[in-house]
Design a protein around this motif. Structure first.
Motif, short mmCIF file in Angstrom:
data_model
loop_
_atom_site.label_atom_id
_atom_site.label_comp_id
_atom_site.label_asym_id
_atom_site.label_seq_id
_atom_site.Cartn_x
_atom_site.Cartn_y
_atom_site.Cartn_z
N ALA A 299 0.84 -1.20 0.00
CA ALA A 299 0.00 0.00 0.00
C ALA A 299 0.88 1.25 0.00
N PRO A 300 0.36 2.39 -0.48
CA PRO A 300 1.19 3.60 -0.56
C PRO A 300 1.58 4.17 0.79
N GLY A 301 0.85 3.85 1.86
CA GLY A 301 1.17 4.40 3.16
C GLY A 301 0.42 5.70 3.43
N PRO A 302 0.45 6.17 4.67
CA PRO A 302 -0.35 7.34 5.05
C PRO A 302 0.35 8.68 4.92
N GLU A 303 1.66 8.71 4.65
CA GLU A 303 2.39 9.97 4.64
C GLU A 303 2.13 10.76 3.36
N ALA A 304 2.01 12.07 3.51
CA ALA A 304 1.74 12.93 2.36
C ALA A 304 2.90 12.96 1.38
N TRP A 305 4.10 12.61 1.82
CA TRP A 305 5.25 12.61 0.92
C TRP A 305 5.37 11.31 0.11
N GLY A 306 4.37 10.42 0.23
CA GLY A 306 4.45 9.14 -0.46
C GLY A 306 4.55 9.26 -1.96
N SER A 307 3.86 10.22 -2.58
CA SER A 307 3.93 10.33 -4.03
C SER A 307 5.33 10.70 -4.48
N GLY A 308 6.02 11.53 -3.70
CA GLY A 308 7.41 11.86 -4.02
C GLY A 308 8.32 10.67 -3.85
N ARG A 309 8.07 9.88 -2.81
CA ARG A 309 8.90 8.70 -2.58
C ARG A 309 8.76 7.69 -3.72
N TYR A 310 7.54 7.41 -4.13
CA TYR A 310 7.34 6.39 -5.15
C TYR A 310 7.78 6.89 -6.52
N VAL A 323 8.99 9.53 -16.63
CA VAL A 323 8.15 8.76 -15.73
C VAL A 323 6.92 9.58 -15.37
N GLY A 324 5.87 8.91 -14.99
CA GLY A 324 4.66 9.58 -14.58
C GLY A 324 4.13 9.00 -13.28
N GLN A 325 3.30 9.77 -12.60
CA GLN A 325 2.65 9.33 -11.37
C GLN A 325 1.15 9.33 -11.60
N ILE A 326 0.53 8.15 -11.45
CA ILE A 326 -0.91 8.03 -11.62
C ILE A 326 -1.59 8.52 -10.34
N ILE A 327 -2.46 9.50 -10.50
CA ILE A 327 -3.08 10.17 -9.36
C ILE A 327 -4.59 9.99 -9.44
N ALA A 351 -0.19 15.56 -5.98
CA ALA A 351 0.37 15.95 -7.27
C ALA A 351 1.67 16.73 -7.09
N ALA A 352 1.72 17.60 -6.08
CA ALA A 352 2.92 18.42 -5.86
C ALA A 352 4.13 17.56 -5.56
N GLY A 353 3.97 16.57 -4.69
CA GLY A 353 5.10 15.71 -4.35
C GLY A 353 5.65 14.97 -5.54
N ALA A 354 4.75 14.50 -6.40
CA ALA A 354 5.18 13.75 -7.59
C ALA A 354 5.88 14.67 -8.59
N GLY A 358 10.00 14.89 -10.23
CA GLY A 358 10.26 14.60 -11.63
C GLY A 358 9.19 13.85 -12.37
N ALA A 359 8.03 13.65 -11.78
CA ALA A 359 6.96 12.89 -12.45
C ALA A 359 6.10 13.80 -13.31
N ARG A 360 5.57 13.21 -14.36
CA ARG A 360 4.58 13.87 -15.19
C ARG A 360 3.21 13.40 -14.70
N PRO A 361 2.33 14.30 -14.34
CA PRO A 361 1.07 13.89 -13.71
C PRO A 361 0.14 13.15 -14.66
#
Length: 734
Positions: A299-310, A323-327, A351-354, A358-361
């Motif tokens: 699971a992605p976890g509860p932290e708001a910085w998770g999108s940046g981590r992944y 690379v992109g981040q699916i939101i 979205a901001a963290g991703a 370096g992610a494309r939303p």
């Protein structure tokens, strides 16, 4: 995977046998998968996924979506096409169509044609994980089968049957679907949802293939912490790469620039080898759609910085490829509220963290007849900002000099299904420590420890990278010999590439010590004494001792002058009258910080990083930061002075450099959903200039204003008055 128990030559041929059945020889499919040009992949910056439901055909408004795509400046779209359910008139037997499709109704074809007119790139979404009742009855060999020999029904839709990912359905049926779509429609690629299987399959086909490849039966419990589990993992990985190769080759047979993009990240049944994935994919997306309180390690976890981590984890093996981040705009919890809508603030912070890393939303929406449209305006705002500032978001290089190594095999090999989350704690702890320390860092897949991949880093952090091959150990020795720095924790390098324990650390020569017994823990009421004479503890004179870790690895042979921390062993914690010890000082080393040739090495024979992830103790953060500062021994390329918790990144583009700051100062950062921004500031930034470049101007992209700056030698200084969610300082270069 390196050092994995090898499959036989006959087994390798059988693994690729499905490609032969589909009319493509395996080696040719692999070459075609990896060598074809897909220059368009770096083009799209903003993606949107419209996932049809079966009642959408004839009932949704295409113009509504096309107008919205124009408004948000989307230049890539993923549209539901086929697999278990077709959204176009298919001629393939047992390829069930959605309601209403086929009588002059082609929702996929309609949207493909219209989106092409808008100049958009198109990924056809294929979902092979389930089949209809007619297909299951005609082809029971396509079904996912349990060890009891019974086929598995879909948990949410009992009329559907789950498919076997490793047999004829993937190697014969799905290539027909890809070929039909590629021949009929001008798609640019294929996106696979749940392509890698739903569970271990014990069908006759899998049993036969695995027996002939390995000489063994499929284990009842293929836990990768066991030898038989790792053997099965190797077979599954080979099978999955064969699927990628075949589907890639099938797409490119009809559309040379097309390719297949696997959905989700790589942590499914197995952790796929990063170097092999990267070789096959010109573009990848991280499917960690929103944070979740689900405790599962998947699971992605509860932290708001998770999108940046992944996003960082994805880039760890994709390198400079896009690379992109699916939101998701909805709530992504185990209760599966697929028509839900998150608050605008929560969508913004994810979205901001991703984007900062370096992610494309990529925004995904289920159901083309939206029931709740509150998400549309905030996505419009995010994408419009992204489009306006696109030239500052087309990154060419990450400027971080610290690399956090992602040990892909340590958690599954040593933790298995049950303890994997515990071992992930080492990485999570050091990730948070770097975040709180505001040190720009990137992540490095442990398959990329070669000289070329590490050239941009000065320091590598190894948070309990316990499973490490002889080759990887040698690569790290060469890194240090050339002046590199290493900070390692707990049992790093104590196990070989197959997960077998070594008699001593593989990096004992760098650590300056040797193993002296079995790991100890959990430790109760134990402490550490700081030896302030060691320069690694500079600035921590106010701390004489602090709480210890929960686990430690006993060692011996360290030189006294290299030891910066020592252990105060556990002593009684109850009753209160017994809470004392006469061992206030020992020579038991807990941190060895030493120079090794031109490099530096700090080794902590304990789980201080994992303990920090569990407890969040401030002294542990101070220790990790101090030792990393000593090891790194070089100014960071981005220095930030200001309040609170911010995630940072430092990037270079063709004509600019940028510093990203994501505001994580919010009561909901560690769990929950953001309700609003809590603005913070001001921040003073000090940004290192690239050599032989000159600063022309500075601007804040979220504030939308030009700001003054000062040049101090090779550094630029500027101020950010405040941050709501995300601010970017952009420096134009000559």
């Amino acid at each position: 995977m390196p050092d994995m128990m090898a499959l036989s030559r006959r087994g390798a041929m059988i693994v690729g046998g499905g490609a032969m059945l589909a009319g493509l020889e395996p080696a040719f499919a692999r070459r075609l998968s990896q060598s074809a040009q897909s220059d368009w992949a770096s083009g799209p910056m903003r993606w949107f996924q419209l996932a049809f439901t079966e009642d959408d055909p004839g009932h949704f408004d295409p113009d509504f979506w096309l107008d919205y795509f124009r408004e948000i400046h989307a230049d890539g779209v993923c549209l539901s096409a086929g697999g278990g359910i077709a959204f176009y008139p298919t001629a393939i037997p047992y390829h069930g169509m959605a309601q209403g499709v086929g009588k002059g109704v082609d929702p996929f074809g309609l949207m493909v044609k219209a989106c092409k007119k808008l100049g958009m790139r198109i990924l056809a979404r294929i979902d092979p994980h389930a089949m209809n009742a007619q297909a299951a009855e005609a082809h029971p060999e396509w079904a996912l089968t349990g060890p009891d020999g019974k086929i598995r029904r879909h948990g949410s839709a009992p009329d559907l049957t789950l498919t076997c990912a490793y047999g004829p359905y993937s190697f014969e049926f799905m290539p027909k679907v890809i070929a039909e779509i590629a021949q009929r429609y001008p798609v640019d690629g294929f996106f696979g949802n749940r392509w890698s299987g739903s569970a271990t399959c014990y069908c006759r086909n899998c049993r036969t293939l695995y027996r002939e490849a390995s000489g063994q039966e499929i284990p009842a419990n293929p836990d990768p912490s066991t030898a038989e589990g790792r053997r099965y993992v190797a077979w599954v990985e080979a099978r999955q790469f064969a699927i990628i190769d075949l589907w890639n080759a099938t797409a490119r047979k009809y559309r040379p620039g097309a390719f297949f993009v696997p959905g989700s990240d790589r942590r499914a049944l197995v952790d796929l080898d990063g170097r092999q994935i990267s070789a096959r994919l010109p573009l990848a997306f991280c499917d960690r759609q929103a944070r979740s309180v689900d405790p599962s390690p998947w699971a992605p976890g509860p932290e708001a910085w998770g999108s940046g981590r992944y996003t960082r984890e994805l880039r760890a093996f994709m390198g400079d490829k896009p690379v992109g981040q699916i939101i998701s705009v909805g709530v992504e919890e185990g209760y599966r509220w697929k028509d839900s809508v998150q608050s605008p603030a929560e969508i913004r912070i994810w979205a901001a963290g991703a984007i900062a890393q370096g992610a494309r939303p990529w925004i995904t929406k289920f159901n083309a007849k939206p029931l709740d449209r509150r998400w549309m305006d905030v996505v419009r705002q995010i994408y419009s900002w992204h489009h306006l500032n696109e030239r500052y978001l087309r990154n060419t290089a990450n400027r971080a000099r610290i690399g956090l190594v992602l040990s892909t095999r340590t958690p599954p090999y040593l933790g298995g299904w049950k303890e994997r989350g515990e071992l992930d704690g080492h990485l999570r702890g050091f990730y948070q420590a770097l975040l709180e320390a505001r040190m720009p860092f990137d992540m490095v897949d442990d398959g990329f420890l070669d000289e070329a991949s590490l050239a941009r880093f000065r320091t590598l952090v190894l948070p309990n990278a316990a499973v490490m091959s002889d080759q990887q150990c040698e690569q790290l020795r060469q890194f240090v010999a050339k002046g590199g720095r290493i900070l390692a924790t707990h049992q790093t390098s104590l196990f070989d590439g197959n997960g077998a324990r070594r008699p001593d650390f593989g990096l004992a020569d760098l650590f300056g010590c040797h193993v002296a017994g079995e790991p100890e823990g959990p430790l109760r009421n134990a402490y550490m004494t700081l030896r302030h004479a060691h320069p690694a503890l500079a600035g921590l004179e106010g701390i004489s001792r602090t709480i210890g870790p929960v686990h430690r690895q006993p060692i011996q042979g360290a030189k006294p002058e290299d030891v910066a921390l020592t252990l105060v062993p556990s002593y009684p914690d109850l009753p209160m009258e017994r809470v004392f010890t006469d061992r206030r000082e020992t020579d038991i080393p807990m941190a060895i910080c030493r120079s090794v040739g031109a490099g530096r090495v700090a080794y902590l024979p304990m789980d201080l990083d994992r303990t920090f992830a569990e407890l969040g103790h401030g002294d542990h953060l101070a220790l990790l930061k101090a030792m990393l500062t000593w090891v790194h021994d070089e100014p960071q390329p981005l220095v930030i002075d200001g309040p609170g918790l911010v995630d940072v990144a430092c990037w270079q583009q063709q004509q600019s450099i940028t510093a990203h700051l994501v505001n994580l100062n919010n009561p909901m950062t560690m769990r929950g959903s953001y309700r609003e921004a809590v603005p913070v500031g001001p921040y003073r930034l000090r940004l290192q200039m690239p050599t032989d470049r000159k600063a022309l101007g500075a601007r804040l992209l979220s504030a939308g204003q030009v700001v003054p700056f000062r040049v101090d030698g090779s550094w630029i200084e500027a101020e950010v008055p405040h941050i709501d969610f995300h601010e970017v300082l952009a420096i134009d270069l000559a």
